[in-house]
Design a protein around this motif. Structure first.
Motif, PDB file in Angstrom:
ATOM      1  N   HIS A 116       6.935  -3.000   6.947  1.00  0.00           N
ATOM      2  CA  HIS A 116       6.289  -3.206   5.642  1.00  0.00           C
ATOM      3  C   HIS A 116       5.211  -2.146   5.403  1.00  0.00           C
ATOM      4  N   MET A 117       4.575  -1.682   6.478  1.00  0.00           N
ATOM      5  CA  MET A 117       3.583  -0.608   6.348  1.00  0.00           C
ATOM      6  C   MET A 117       4.258   0.664   5.831  1.00  0.00           C
ATOM      7  N   ASP A 159       6.881   0.819   3.984  1.00  0.00           N
ATOM      8  CA  ASP A 159       7.152   0.546   2.572  1.00  0.00           C
ATOM      9  C   ASP A 159       5.872   0.701   1.738  1.00  0.00           C
ATOM     10  N   LEU A 160       4.781   0.160   2.262  1.00  0.00           N
ATOM     11  CA  LEU A 160       3.489   0.210   1.552  1.00  0.00           C
ATOM     12  C   LEU A 160       3.054   1.664   1.295  1.00  0.00           C
ATOM     13  N   GLY A 188       1.375  -3.131  -4.098  1.00  0.00           N
ATOM     14  CA  GLY A 188       0.858  -3.126  -2.728  1.00  0.00           C
ATOM     15  C   GLY A 188       0.283  -4.474  -2.334  1.00  0.00           C
ATOM     16  N   ILE A 206       3.006  -6.827  -1.366  1.00  0.00           N
ATOM     17  CA  ILE A 206       3.556  -6.521  -0.023  1.00  0.00           C
ATOM     18  C   ILE A 206       2.603  -7.029   1.062  1.00  0.00           C
ATOM     19  N   TYR A 255       4.915 -10.072   2.037  1.00  0.00           N
ATOM     20  CA  TYR A 255       5.809  -9.499   3.047  1.00  0.00           C
ATOM     21  C   TYR A 255       5.099  -9.359   4.400  1.00  0.00           C
ATOM     22  N   MET A 256       3.845  -8.888   4.372  1.00  0.00           N
ATOM     23  CA  MET A 256       3.098  -8.791   5.640  1.00  0.00           C
ATOM     24  C   MET A 256       2.499 -10.140   6.040  1.00  0.00           C
TER      25      MET A 256
END
Lengths: 203, 91
Positions: free
Chosen positions: A186-187, A189-190, B52, B55, B59-60
């Motif tokens: 996810h990082m 993606d971020l 962001g 996410i 997601y995180m």
């Protein structure tokens, strides 16, 4: 730790905020993620400052990029991230086969990213633009190349997670490794979420 | 009340729609040479912050994390576009 796993399981079944805070994954992974994000932040700020110093060069350089390729890559990474999040949710519900299939789908979308980015690099190289052409392309290749390497590392991690899932790991609430890998992805993606407008959208 | 699976899919839909909106704003050629340039830049960066944030939160799964980590990541996704916007608009 026991309570953490119960909290994670509760998260899979409901959207109710948990009473006990739960940091997904290993603490060491979060320090690694913070370090990576800091490096990318320095690149992004450097890119923005240099763009203001050489606006014409950056505008010309950007005209050689393909916004459609950037869009496809954004779609690929967002989809991949979604599959990983769904996979973690599935594994918490002990649906291991489904979780492995979702990880395979995430890897497929990541492969789309790699293919499109490679095509874009080839296009630029065919036009005669490389790492040392000018400041814009140095920054472009350096930042996107650095991100590209992170995608490859993330794919290796996702592949390892899929392999372990198929082999029956992540049983009995021992999900810290899976969560760490998912958060790393996810990082990646971020970072792309910020990179996409910086490179392709803002003119 | 949506279960977590449905929340993940809903966020995915948001992310796709916000990306399309962002790409559309950027594709309007005239906007970058008009007095609306600053507004367009602010809008695109605001969409980036919203994406962001989703996410980080969903997601995180940092929405349920200790405040320190949640705020660190949320701070990153708000501050970085703010700094970029400041550089583009002021310098």
């Amino acid at each position: 730790m026991e309570l953490d796993n119960e909290a994670a399981l509760a998260l899979a079944n409901t959207n109710t905020p948990l009473s006990k805070p739960h940091l997904p994954g290993d603490l060491a992974m979060w320090f690694f993620i913070l370090a990576e994000l800091t490096v990318f932040a320095i690149f992004f700020i450097g890119f923005a400052i240099t763009r203001q110093l050489y606006p014409d060069m950056f505008q010309q350089g950007q005209s050689y990029l393909h916004p459609a390729a950037g869009g496809i890559n954004t779609f690929a990474l967002i989809s991949s991230s979604c599959f990983v999040a769904l996979s973690l949710n599935a594994i918490r519900q002990s649906r291991h086969t489904y979780a492995a299939i979702l990880l395979a789908a995430a890897l497929l979308m990541a492969s789309v990213y790699l293919a499109v980015k490679t095509w874009e690099y080839n296009q630029l190289l065919d036009l005669g633009y490389g790492l040392s052409s000018n400041t814009y392309f140095t920054l472009y290749f350096f930042i996107t190349g650095f991100h590209f390497l992170h995608v490859i590392l993330g794919m290796i991690i996702l592949g390892f997670m899929a392999f372990r899932t198929i082999n029956g790991a992540y049983q009995g609430g021992n999900l810290s490794g899976f969560e760490s890998g998912a958060c790393y992805w996810h990082m990646v993606d971020l970072v792309w979420i910020i990179l996409f407008p910086l490179l392709y959208v803002i003119d | 009340m949506l279960n977590h699976h449905a929340v993940i899919l809903r966020v995915y839909l948001y992310l796709i729609l916000l990306t399309i909106a962002s790409a559309y704003m950027g594709s309007i050629d005239d906007i970058w040479s008009s007095e609306w340039q600053g507004l367009a830049l602010t809008g695109i960066l605001a969409l980036t912050v919203i994406k962001g944030w989703q996410i980080v939160d969903v997601y995180m799964e940092l929405k349920q994390a200790p405040a320190l980590w949640r705020n660190l990541l949320r701070g990153y996704i708000v501050l970085l576009p703010l700094i970029i916007g400041f550089i583009y608009l002021v310098f």
